[in-house]
Motif scaffolding. Structure first.
Motif, PDB file in Angstrom:
ATOM      1  N   ASP A 107       0.824  -1.210   0.000  1.00 30.32           N
ATOM      2  CA  ASP A 107       0.000   0.000   0.000  1.00 30.32           C
ATOM      3  C   ASP A 107       0.856   1.256   0.000  1.00 30.32           C
ATOM      4  O   ASP A 107       0.490   2.265  -0.613  1.00 30.32           O
ATOM      5  CB  ASP A 107      -0.915   0.004   1.233  1.00 30.32           C
ATOM      6  N   TYR A 108       1.982   1.192   0.699  1.00 28.67           N
ATOM      7  CA  TYR A 108       2.859   2.352   0.811  1.00 28.67           C
ATOM      8  C   TYR A 108       4.308   1.918   0.630  1.00 28.67           C
ATOM      9  O   TYR A 108       4.691   0.808   0.977  1.00 28.67           O
ATOM     10  CB  TYR A 108       2.710   3.027   2.186  1.00 28.67           C
ATOM     11  N   LEU A 109       5.111   2.837   0.103  1.00 26.54           N
ATOM     12  CA  LEU A 109       6.546   2.608  -0.030  1.00 26.54           C
ATOM     13  C   LEU A 109       7.281   3.826   0.513  1.00 26.54           C
ATOM     14  O   LEU A 109       6.984   4.960   0.138  1.00 26.54           O
ATOM     15  CB  LEU A 109       6.930   2.396  -1.499  1.00 26.54           C
ATOM     16  N   PHE A 110       8.228   3.563   1.408  1.00 28.17           N
ATOM     17  CA  PHE A 110       9.075   4.616   1.962  1.00 28.17           C
ATOM     18  C   PHE A 110      10.506   4.396   1.479  1.00 28.17           C
ATOM     19  O   PHE A 110      10.955   3.261   1.347  1.00 28.17           O
ATOM     20  CB  PHE A 110       9.039   4.586   3.494  1.00 28.17           C
ATOM     21  N   ALA A 164       4.910  15.887  -7.683  1.00 25.20           N
ATOM     22  CA  ALA A 164       5.007  15.447  -6.285  1.00 25.20           C
ATOM     23  C   ALA A 164       4.588  16.543  -5.323  1.00 25.20           C
ATOM     24  O   ALA A 164       4.632  17.737  -5.634  1.00 25.20           O
ATOM     25  CB  ALA A 164       6.436  14.999  -5.978  1.00 25.20           C
ATOM     26  N   GLY A 165       4.191  16.120  -4.119  1.00 26.29           N
ATOM     27  CA  GLY A 165       3.945  17.028  -3.013  1.00 26.29           C
ATOM     28  C   GLY A 165       5.075  16.936  -2.011  1.00 26.29           C
ATOM     29  O   GLY A 165       6.030  16.185  -2.205  1.00 26.29           O
ATOM     30  N   LEU A 166       4.971  17.687  -0.930  1.00 27.97           N
ATOM     31  CA  LEU A 166       6.055  17.781   0.045  1.00 27.97           C
ATOM     32  C   LEU A 166       5.657  17.195   1.397  1.00 27.97           C
ATOM     33  O   LEU A 166       4.481  17.175   1.765  1.00 27.97           O
ATOM     34  CB  LEU A 166       6.472  19.244   0.236  1.00 27.97           C
ATOM     35  N   ILE A 167       6.661  16.721   2.127  1.00 27.14           N
ATOM     36  CA  ILE A 167       6.514  16.301   3.516  1.00 27.14           C
ATOM     37  C   ILE A 167       7.277  17.322   4.351  1.00 27.14           C
ATOM     38  O   ILE A 167       8.489  17.488   4.167  1.00 27.14           O
ATOM     39  CB  ILE A 167       7.094  14.896   3.757  1.00 27.14           C
ATOM     40  N   PRO A 168       6.615  18.035   5.261  1.00 27.54           N
ATOM     41  CA  PRO A 168       7.308  19.075   6.040  1.00 27.54           C
ATOM     42  C   PRO A 168       8.487  18.522   6.825  1.00 27.54           C
ATOM     43  O   PRO A 168       8.468  17.396   7.311  1.00 27.54           O
ATOM     44  CB  PRO A 168       6.211  19.579   6.992  1.00 27.54           C
ATOM     45  N   ASN A 169       9.521  19.337   6.926  1.00 23.65           N
ATOM     46  CA  ASN A 169      10.712  19.003   7.700  1.00 23.65           C
ATOM     47  C   ASN A 169      11.036  20.191   8.590  1.00 23.65           C
ATOM     48  O   ASN A 169      11.609  21.178   8.137  1.00 23.65           O
ATOM     49  CB  ASN A 169      11.888  18.681   6.769  1.00 23.65           C
ATOM     50  N   ARG A 170      10.658  20.090   9.852  1.00 21.31           N
ATOM     51  CA  ARG A 170      10.875  21.195  10.788  1.00 21.31           C
ATOM     52  C   ARG A 170      12.270  21.147  11.406  1.00 21.31           C
ATOM     53  O   ARG A 170      12.624  22.013  12.190  1.00 21.31           O
ATOM     54  CB  ARG A 170       9.811  21.151  11.883  1.00 21.31           C
ATOM     55  N   GLY A 210       2.225   9.791  -5.231  1.00 19.09           N
ATOM     56  CA  GLY A 210       1.453   8.555  -5.241  1.00 19.09           C
ATOM     57  C   GLY A 210       1.522   7.893  -3.878  1.00 19.09           C
ATOM     58  O   GLY A 210       1.254   8.523  -2.855  1.00 19.09           O
ATOM     59  N   ASN A 211       1.898   6.633  -3.847  1.00 19.62           N
ATOM     60  CA  ASN A 211       2.022   5.935  -2.560  1.00 19.62           C
ATOM     61  C   ASN A 211       3.474   5.849  -2.097  1.00 19.62           C
ATOM     62  O   ASN A 211       3.822   5.027  -1.254  1.00 19.62           O
ATOM     63  CB  ASN A 211       1.437   4.523  -2.667  1.00 19.62           C
ATOM     64  N   ILE A 212       4.330   6.732  -2.645  1.00 15.54           N
ATOM     65  CA  ILE A 212       5.756   6.733  -2.324  1.00 15.54           C
ATOM     66  C   ILE A 212       6.088   7.940  -1.455  1.00 15.54           C
ATOM     67  O   ILE A 212       5.686   9.068  -1.747  1.00 15.54           O
ATOM     68  CB  ILE A 212       6.610   6.770  -3.601  1.00 15.54           C
ATOM     69  N   PHE A 213       6.863   7.682  -0.398  1.00 13.83           N
ATOM     70  CA  PHE A 213       7.285   8.724   0.527  1.00 13.83           C
ATOM     71  C   PHE A 213       8.817   8.731   0.561  1.00 13.83           C
ATOM     72  O   PHE A 213       9.436   7.771   1.018  1.00 13.83           O
ATOM     73  CB  PHE A 213       6.704   8.468   1.917  1.00 13.83           C
ATOM     74  N   ILE A 214       9.399   9.805   0.065  1.00 18.45           N
ATOM     75  CA  ILE A 214      10.851   9.914  -0.095  1.00 18.45           C
ATOM     76  C   ILE A 214      11.382  10.748   1.062  1.00 18.45           C
ATOM     77  O   ILE A 214      11.049  11.933   1.182  1.00 18.45           O
ATOM     78  CB  ILE A 214      11.194  10.565  -1.447  1.00 18.45           C
ATOM     79  N   MET A 215      12.218  10.120   1.907  1.00 19.36           N
ATOM     80  CA  MET A 215      12.596  10.757   3.150  1.00 19.36           C
ATOM     81  C   MET A 215      14.107  10.801   3.316  1.00 19.36           C
ATOM     82  O   MET A 215      14.855  10.109   2.624  1.00 19.36           O
ATOM     83  CB  MET A 215      11.945  10.007   4.321  1.00 19.36           C
ATOM     84  N   ALA A 216      14.538  11.609   4.276  1.00 18.29           N
ATOM     85  CA  ALA A 216      15.958  11.763   4.561  1.00 18.29           C
ATOM     86  C   ALA A 216      16.533  10.482   5.149  1.00 18.29           C
ATOM     87  O   ALA A 216      15.814   9.636   5.680  1.00 18.29           O
ATOM     88  CB  ALA A 216      16.159  12.918   5.533  1.00 18.29           C
ATOM     89  N   GLY A 217      17.855  10.357   5.072  1.00 16.37           N
ATOM     90  CA  GLY A 217      18.512   9.208   5.662  1.00 16.37           C
ATOM     91  C   GLY A 217      18.921   9.430   7.108  1.00 16.37           C
ATOM     92  O   GLY A 217      19.118   8.473   7.856  1.00 16.37           O
TER      93      GLY A 217
END
Length: 268
Positions: free
Chosen positions: A83-86, A145-151, A161-168
């Motif tokens: 369902d989701y991929l990170f 793509a949209g954004l994921i906030p990084n405070r 889509g169902n992909i979430f691209i995040m920091a390492g």
């Protein structure tokens, strides 16, 4: 026997959601430094714990090198069967941060500078030497793509889509996950209970197998250890059904005690 403590890992879901459906996610850990052993990954554990809270199970993890073809292949396989991929890693300001390009290629889209991400970075670096060309690379996203906030450090994560691209970097990843909390659709919360026993797990392997088989809907994990000169194991029972977990723990405890073994609620 003291009653085992059950631990809930989920949130109450909205009315109308199919609570019996199992929602799954996969994680791609990207980086040569992980595969070489120079860096030890900490994101698997924190993502798994966070997903449990969302009612989502981390079903599989793949570690891939900093190669566009390897990243793209893993993305297309894992996004299709979960369902989701990170993904974690490879979205920094240097030339070897290629995750965005590889995922864009996997999806068949171009790469663009996201205007909101550019604005965020301009504000963040206004008193830190300004937004250089290298820093602006962190505003690049697959088209659409949209954004994921990084405070934590300014540079946002990416959602497409169902992909979430995040920091390492784990503490930055944690901040991005916090921003996503409550935004993903999930299933019933997973509940777990633990008991422990001073026994070699090989001696009770059949008992554990039979217990899992006779309590459909649970999974039993066995975690052996060696302490104080003795061999022992903790047994963790998991299921979305709290009553089922409790029954399985009670039956498993009874079987172990019938065999002359002392059982420790909550584990050893």
């Amino acid at each position: 026997m003291a009653a085992p403590i059950l631990r809930g890992y989920g949130r109450g879901m909205e009315q109308g959601i199919d609570h019996d459906r199992i929602w799954t996610a996969a994680l791609i850990v990207i980086g040569d430094e992980i595969l070489s052993g120079r860096t030890q990954d900490k994101n698997i554990a924190q993502l798994a714990s966070w997903l449990n809270v969302q009612g989502i199970r981390l079903a599989e993890v793949r570690v891939v090198p900093d190669r566009p073809d390897a990243i793209a292949e893993a993305v297309n396989i894992l996004r299709a069967r979960n369902d989701y991929l990170f993904t974690t890693g490879g979205i920094g300001p240097t030339h070897d941060d290629i995750t965005v390009d590889a995922i864009a290629a996997a999806l068949g889209v171009g790469v663009e500078h996201h205007p909101e991400a550019m604005a965020v970075l301009e504000r963040y670096y206004a008193t830190r030497g300004g937004l250089t060309e290298a820093r602006a690379r962190m505003a690049r996203v697959p088209a659409g793509a949209g954004l994921i906030p990084n405070r934590v450090s300014g540079a946002p994560g990416i959602r497409i889509g169902n992909i979430f691209i995040m920091a390492g970097v784990p503490h930055i990843t944690a901040g991005m996950l916090d921003a996503l909390t409550g935004t993903l659709e999930g299933g019933r919360p997973v509940v777990s209970g633990t008991i422990g026993c001073w026994v070699a797990e090989s001696e009770v392997a059949d008992l554990l197998r039979d217990a899992e088989k006779s309590h459909e809907g649970v999974s039993i994990g066995s975690y052996p250890f060696f302490r104080e000169g003795r061999t022992g194991a903790n047994f963790v029972v998991r299921s979305p059904d709290a009553a089922l977990v409790e029954r399985c723990l009670a039956d498993l405890t009874r079987e172990l005690e019938t065999g002359g073994r002392a059982v420790f609620p909550e584990g050893i």
